[in-house]
Scaffold this active site. Structure first.
Site, PDB file in Angstrom:
ATOM      1  N   HIS A  98       0.883  -1.169   0.086  1.00 21.30           N
ATOM      2  CA  HIS A  98       0.188   0.072   0.301  1.00 21.30           C
ATOM      3  C   HIS A  98       0.866   0.811   0.223  1.00 21.30           C
ATOM      4  CE1 HIS A  98      -4.364  -1.809   1.067  1.00 21.30           C
ATOM      5  NE2 HIS A  98      -3.699  -2.283   0.667  1.00 21.30           N
ATOM      6  N   HIS A 266      -2.479 -12.708  -2.634  1.00 21.13           N
ATOM      7  CA  HIS A 266      -3.106 -13.258  -1.907  1.00 21.13           C
ATOM      8  C   HIS A 266      -2.904 -14.641  -1.740  1.00 21.13           C
ATOM      9  CE1 HIS A 266      -6.853 -10.061  -3.608  1.00 21.13           C
ATOM     10  NE2 HIS A 266      -5.651  -9.222  -2.856  1.00 21.13           N
TER      11      HIS A 266
END
Length: 723
Positions: A98, A266
């Site tokens: 992020h 993921h």
């Protein structure tokens, strides 16, 4: 006595003066030109002092000890913020992702290169919930290594080492990111006034993702990429796929890289939505002092990781969320999925049928198992034909997947770090990557004076020499350290055909310079910059000033094979106030576009001002227009632009289309024409203060010296080999 008591009760400071409650100048005058972006990294906020050089200090770091400490941290679960499955890897990867993932290729801003995740607004974006905990977990390591390790490097490195600790062989890592010390509040993240406002607000048509407002990349205010629940929170994997594609394209990623990043990201960790999101406390920037910089206080967590709430989606993607394996592909492709609601009420996809033993265990209680989940973006990887193709290919060839992901992850972390020559540390890879914009070393074994003499005798005008050098160098972006004169890419596609570079004039000049380069052994890049030096020295001498423009040889000439032409399209100037040109009319004012370009080039407000004044009198306007050429001594490096701009014998009259006439007050005759960019240096109070300085009778010499210094800064902005 009553009056005395009243005075005692009065507040001793101005109400609101120390918080945002008080009105600023921009609140009172919202249409005034705001120069704050040019003061973005003001050294007054830097506690390290002007002599501190982080890029030298980090070389003293014990890299092996640091990596060991990070690996140890991953499984050292703290009671105040316990780790999922006893491993902080997923949290640290999300933090690094992020930070780096705010990068956008349109203007090069964002990214993890400055440690700006510590500050608002990014620190308090909804998408960054709980990342304050990740940075606080890293504090003991930052404290230990001190000035040898920036927060910017540590935030990015933590995710890299998390992957290593979970089984991925990463592509490498480079240190060298320098910390900023206050928010980059002038970066434009969108016009919305509330978090997670409907994405329609930043699209011309939300059904057409390429209509998203430039230079934005994320689909909503407060998100890094796309809404994990679907477009505007409405699940539809094929629509989400198109938003994912556009968003990652704006981060300089293609479909293969996007698919690899989604799968690799993921493969580990989990989402958090096991509780009531409305019960969370305020974000870090809004929390009161007792929270000590932490936010989103969770009253229901009770020391258990399984009760955390961040995105609102709840669950892990794979059976073994602390291992980097191939489980994501089997889970995604071998099951049918249906829409469900998380405990927090978020939309998520869960398998229609799955064996109990194939489910991941609870993040806190290994005796419990839960359904795996997929976001709408994951389902996009299954249902979109292009992404599905890569998912199938990755599953068939694990080595291909791991190499593709490792390279894409490395690119994500390093996209804004600049060329490979800036990489520091033992794990910096040696391979040249095209997105690093490689430039070969140039020769220094030639006579600079002989080259300058050839240029001076070439018949080229001062305007042609200065304009060509400027156009070559002005592409530099301090945001991601791309562009600039090094490489002479102005002669390659796409730059040679850009309207702002005046292709016909450029081709004429380059033909002359190429012959000089061939004859002298100098690189074309060096000859282009030397041409600018020759033009400025001639102009200064004509004005009565003998000056020498500083020059350092050694630029190289890049080739087409070294140039990612598609990514360089984003560096095309759509406006250049320094040459008084705009490609077309835009919503923003010309002077705002000038500030944007000046900030990207790393210029201060005084440097921008002096360059404008010099460029005008050197007659470098695009297409030879005379707007702002406030002199009858064109081609001489004088301060006439400022003298005549501030002369109250003149008056200014708009003529439409952002143009103006300057008339003599007495006779009324038109003396000059001007653009808004010219006149803002007389209308804006701050810029006028600089203009008046350079208009003074005793500052003609200062003007020339300051112009040469600012010019040299632009020409050498990309010379990282000189640092």
């Amino acid at each position: 006595m009553a009056a005395k008591a009243e005075n005692v009760g009065k507040c001793p400071v101005m109400h609101g003066a120390m918080t945002s409650a008080g009105k600023s100048n921009t609140d009172w005058w919202p249409n005034a030109l705001n120069l704050d972006i040019l003061h973005q990294h003001d050294r007054k906020t830097d506690p390290m002092g002007k002599d501190f050089d982080y890029r030298q200090e980090v070389r003293k770091l014990d890299f092996d000890a640091l990596k060991k400490d990070l690996h140890d941290l991953m499984t050292d679960s703290q009671t105040w913020w316990p780790a999922d499955w006893g491993h902080y890897g997923g949290l640290m990867i999300r933090m690094s992702w992020h930070a780096a993932g705010t990068y956008r290729i349109a203007d090069g801003r964002g990214g993890g290169g400055t440690g700006n995740q510590r500050f608002a607004p990014i620190s308090s974006w909804p998408d960054n919930a709980s990342l304050d905990k990740a940075r606080r977990l890293l504090w003991p390591i930052k404290k230990k290594y001190g000035n040898k390790l920036s927060w910017a490097d540590l935030i990015i490195l933590a995710g890299n080492e998390a992957y290593e600790s979970m089984g991925l062989k990463t592509f490498g890592f480079s240190f060298g990111r320098e910390d900023i010390w206050h928010p980059e509040k002038d970066i434009y993240w969108g016009a919305e006034k509330e978090w997670l406002a409907p994405s329609d607000e930043r699209y011309g048509d939300v059904e057409k993702p390429d209509t998203m407002e430039n230079p934005l990349a994320a689909v909503q205010m407060g998100l890094i990429y796309v809404n994990p629940e679907g477009v505007n929170g409405q699940p539809d994997p094929l629509k989400t796929a198109e938003q994912v594609r556009e968003t990652f394209k704006r981060m300089a990623m293609n479909d293969e890289e996007t698919a690899a990043l989604t799968a690799g990201g993921h493969t580990v960790g989990k989402t958090h939505g096991n509780g009531d999101a409305a019960a969370l406390g305020p974000d870090p920037e809004a929390a009161d002092v007792e929270e000590q910089g932490l936010g989103w206080k969770n009253p229901n967590m009770q020391g258990k990781a399984a009760n955390a709430v961040t995105s609102g989606i709840e669950g892990a993607w794979t059976k073994y969320p602390t291992k980097f394996d191939m489980g994501y592909f089997d889970m995604l492709l071998d099951h049918e999925w249906e829409l469900k609601k998380s405990p927090a009420g978020a939309n998520q996809w869960e398998p229609v049928d799955i064996k109990e033993e194939d489910k991941p265990v609870d993040a806190s209680d290994p005796s419990l198992r839960h359904n795996p989940i997929m976001t709408d973006a994951d389902m996009a990887m299954k249902m979109d034909p292009s992404y599905r193709k890569y998912m199938e290919a990755f599953r068939k060839d694990p080595d291909y997947f791991q190499d593709t992901f490792a390279r894409a992850w490395f690119k994500l972390l390093h996209r804004d770090l600049g060329p490979k020559s800036r990489y520091i540390g033992p794990d910096a890879p040696r391979e040249d990557l095209i997105w690093q914009d490689p430039v070969p070393a140039g020769s220094t074994d030639y006579s600079i004076e002989a080259v300058k003499q050839r240029i001076a005798e070439s018949g080229l005008s001062i305007s042609e020499m200065v304009s060509t050098a400027w156009d070559s160098a002005r592409t530099f972006r301090g945001s991601d350290l791309r562009g600039g004169a090094n490489g002479a890419r102005i002669r390659l596609a796409p730059q040679k055909d850009w309207e702002g570079n005046e292709p016909e004039r450029l081709a004429k000049v380059l033909k002359v310079y190429e012959q000089i380069a061939d004859d002298s052994g100098a690189s074309l890049a060096d000859v282009i910059v030397l041409g600018g030096s020759v033009g400025i020295e001639k102009a200064a001498k004509a004005a009565g000033h003998d000056i020498l423009v500083p020059f350092a040889p050694g630029r190289g000439d890049a080739t087409d094979e070294m140039t990612d032409a598609e990514s360089f399209q984003y560096l095309e100037p759509l406006a250049d106030g320094f040459r008084n040109w705009q490609k077309k009319e835009y919503v923003v004012k010309p002077e705002e576009m000038l500030l944007d370009r000046a900030q990207l080039m790393g210029l201060t407000a005084p440097e921008m001002t002096v360059l404008i004044g010099g460029m005008r009198v050197l007659d470098t306007n695009h297409g030879g227009t005379k707007h702002g050429v406030f002199t009858d001594r064109e081609g001489q490096l004088t301060n006439d632009f400022f003298v005549n701009l501030t002369d109250m014998a003149n008056e200014w009259t708009p003529t439409g289309n952002n143009l103006y006439e300057i008339r003599d007050r007495k006779g009324g005759n038109v003396k000059w024409t001007a653009s808004r960019v010219d006149l803002v240096f007389g209308s804006n109070s701050i810029l006028r203060s600089y203009a008046e300085l350079y208009a003074q009778d005793d500052n003609q010499e200062k003007f020339v010296q300051d112009f040469v210094a600012a010019w040299s800064k632009v020409m050498n902005a990309d010379r990282f080999d000189l640092a």
